[in-house]
Design an enzyme around this catalytic site. Structure first.
Site, mmCIF file in Angstrom:
data_model
loop_
_atom_site.group_PDB
_atom_site.id
_atom_site.type_symbol
_atom_site.label_atom_id
_atom_site.label_comp_id
_atom_site.label_asym_id
_atom_site.label_seq_id
_atom_site.Cartn_x
_atom_site.Cartn_y
_atom_site.Cartn_z
ATOM 1 N N ARG A 53 0.913 -1.048 0.167
ATOM 2 C CA ARG A 53 0.045 -0.224 -0.040
ATOM 3 C C ARG A 53 0.786 1.043 0.220
ATOM 4 O O ARG A 53 2.053 1.177 0.205
ATOM 5 C CB ARG A 53 -1.134 -0.039 1.288
ATOM 6 C CG ARG A 53 -0.516 -0.704 2.329
ATOM 7 C CD ARG A 53 0.501 -0.270 3.102
ATOM 8 N NE ARG A 53 0.057 1.217 3.367
ATOM 9 C CZ ARG A 53 1.188 2.050 3.716
ATOM 10 N NH1 ARG A 53 2.424 1.868 3.911
ATOM 11 N NH2 ARG A 53 0.966 3.355 3.821
ATOM 12 N N GLY A 54 0.306 2.342 -0.100
ATOM 13 C CA GLY A 54 1.092 3.602 -0.129
ATOM 14 C C GLY A 54 1.254 3.832 -1.666
ATOM 15 O O GLY A 54 1.716 2.956 -2.373
ATOM 16 N N ASP A 245 -1.610 10.949 -2.094
ATOM 17 C CA ASP A 245 -2.151 9.739 -3.021
ATOM 18 C C ASP A 245 -2.603 10.324 -4.248
ATOM 19 O O ASP A 245 -2.478 9.559 -5.585
ATOM 20 C CB ASP A 245 -3.383 9.023 -2.577
ATOM 21 C CG ASP A 245 -2.823 8.024 -1.422
ATOM 22 O OD1 ASP A 245 -2.813 8.628 -0.277
ATOM 23 O OD2 ASP A 245 -2.548 6.693 -1.657
ATOM 24 N N LYS A 256 -4.428 10.354 3.288
ATOM 25 C CA LYS A 256 -5.314 9.459 4.179
ATOM 26 C C LYS A 256 -6.261 10.441 5.202
ATOM 27 O O LYS A 256 -5.701 11.301 5.463
ATOM 28 C CB LYS A 256 -4.292 8.723 5.141
ATOM 29 C CG LYS A 256 -4.743 7.771 6.077
ATOM 30 C CD LYS A 256 -5.495 6.813 5.599
ATOM 31 C CE LYS A 256 -4.956 6.018 4.425
ATOM 32 N NZ LYS A 256 -5.936 5.105 3.847
HETATM 33 O O1 MRU Z 1 -4.662 3.355 2.448
HETATM 34 P P1 MRU Z 1 -3.050 3.423 2.187
HETATM 35 O O2 MRU Z 1 -2.197 2.831 3.543
HETATM 36 O O3 MRU Z 1 -2.399 3.069 0.922
HETATM 37 O O4 MRU Z 1 -2.659 5.193 2.295
HETATM 38 C C1 MRU Z 1 -1.289 5.656 2.243
HETATM 39 C C2 MRU Z 1 -1.430 7.050 2.332
HETATM 40 O O5 MRU Z 1 -2.357 7.764 2.551
HETATM 41 C C3 MRU Z 1 0.048 7.679 2.325
HETATM 42 O O6 MRU Z 1 -0.094 8.973 2.850
HETATM 43 C C4 MRU Z 1 0.117 8.090 0.638
HETATM 44 O O7 MRU Z 1 -0.156 6.953 0.028
HETATM 45 C C5 MRU Z 1 1.354 8.526 0.520
HETATM 46 S S1 MRU Z 1 2.593 7.300 0.401
HETATM 47 C C6 MRU Z 1 4.135 7.691 0.096
#
Ligand code: MRU
Length: 364
Positions: A53-54, A245, A256
């Site tokens: 994820r990320g 994202d 997030k």
């Molecule tokens: O739901 P996730 O864990 O994929 O969300 C991740 C985030 O919101 C991060 O802050 C974002 O992807 C940036 S990652 C470098």
């Protein structure tokens, strides 16, 4: 970055077996387990259930997924099937679409029998570039941190950085985005301390950010999400750095759920609020991010239940609400550009505004 002192990446392609090994993030912080991706379906499942994820890591993993799709069926239909399957896994992180478009562009004009080889090379390149990109944005972020530290009355006192969710090395192939400047600062000998918000409901702050900062020896303190306003109000935060994202062409930032509240509180208390992300996180097709960025809706069960380890050391989920409580689970929110101090990218630090961002728009 290190796990038990040994350097690792979150995803590694093996050129001999042409498989990709991922660190299964659903098992952290309690178990460090690696998993082999061999097929398109393996890859789509890993992204969907958040083994990876990320935003940047989702993109890099999807690139390998496109290789698996083409290795099984390199026809135009096979290519489109891979593209559609992967694109449907998670809707908000635009790095997914960015990586899929890049893979498609590279293979589409090639004869069918050359596509899989080209896709493998391109997936490896996407992963390698992510490491360089995140390293470069960390170097720009270090300058931001140094400037803020220089303004402190006592420059030797801890520099308190607040972050949200996990935008560290676990969210990219290496280094991460929001935490890359932090790692650079720590390595440069700056006395950094990170406020880690737990990030309900999935707890990426508590289970991932706290774990990776501990592994790198960076001082940090876990807080409940609702503590952010209090700490900002009391002057316990020198700057906030989060990841993204998707960023709109005018600098609105989807990240997030809970990021927006932190940005509002930071603005109210005059604390700088930075977003660190690769240029590939900018969606040039969207201007008004609040109106147009799609927000992932996840299962209500993530809100009504809490996972953890029981006394026997086994993973368990417990219900924390009345059994019939309805819950809503928006996974992301959008922070409007006017609340963002600046965007830290691999190409430098930019004002979150359409005019300023034009300078880094890739040419077609
Ligand atoms: O739901 P996730 O864990 O994929 O969300 C991740 C985030 O919101 C991060 O802050 C974002 O992807 C940036 S990652 C470098």
């Amino acid at each position: 970055m290190n796990i038990h002192g040994q350097p690792h990446r979150t995803i590694e392609g093996n050129p001999t077996t042409r498989t990709a090994r991922i660190l299964d993030q659903t098992l952290l912080p309690h178990h460090v387990e690696w998993r082999e991706l061999r097929t398109l379906d393996d890859t789509a499942e890993a992204i969907r259930v958040m083994r990876v994820r990320g935003a940047p890591l989702i993109g890099a993993t999807a690139a390998f997924g496109m290789f698996f799709a083409l290795n099984a069926n390199a026809s135009d239909a096979g290519l489109q099937h891979g593209y559609d399957t992967l694109l449907a896994t998670r809707p908000t992180a635009v790095n997914l679409r960015w990586a899929l478009d890049r893979m498609k562009r590279v293979v589409l004009s090639l004869p069918v029998d050359q596509r899989a080889d080209a896709a493998w090379d391109e997936a490896m390149a996407v992963a390698e570039e992510d490491v360089c990109t995140n390293h470069a944005l960390g170097a720009h972020g270090l300058q931001v941190i140094q400037a803020i530290q220089a303004q402190k009355e006592d420059p030797t006192a801890p520099l308190n950085i607040m972050t949200h969710c996990n935008a560290g090395w676990l969210a990219g192939v290496d280094w991460g985005t929001a935490l890359s400047p932090v790692y650079h600062a720590h390595q440069a000998g700056i006395n950094v301390h990170v406020w880690v918000s737990e990030t309900r409901p999935r707890g990426q702050g508590a289970s991932l950010t706290a774990w990776e900062l501990r592994e790198q020896g960076v001082p940090h303190t876990l807080i409940v999400d609702n503590n952010a306003g209090h700490l900002l109000q009391r002057g316990f935060v020198d700057l906030v750095i989060v990841g993204a994202d998707r960023v709109s062409a005018q600098g609105d930032v989807a990240n997030k759920i809970g990021t927006y509240l932190k940005a509002l509180a930071a603005k109210a208390h005059d604390v700088p609020f930075y977003v660190a992300m690769p240029v590939s996180t900018i969606d040039w097709t969207i201007t008004d991010g609040v109106r147009d960025i799609p927000i992932e809706q996840r299962s209500a069960r993530e809100v009504t239940h809490m996972p953890g380890l029981n006394d026997e050391g086994d993973r368990e989920e417990v219900l924390i609400t009345p059994a019939d409580t309805q819950a809503r689970n928006d996974a992301f929110d959008v922070t409007p550009a006017h609340l963002v101090t600046a965007l830290i990218t691999e190409q430098g630090v930019f004002e979150p505004a359409a005019e300023a961002l034009k300078a880094i728009k890739p040419q077609p």
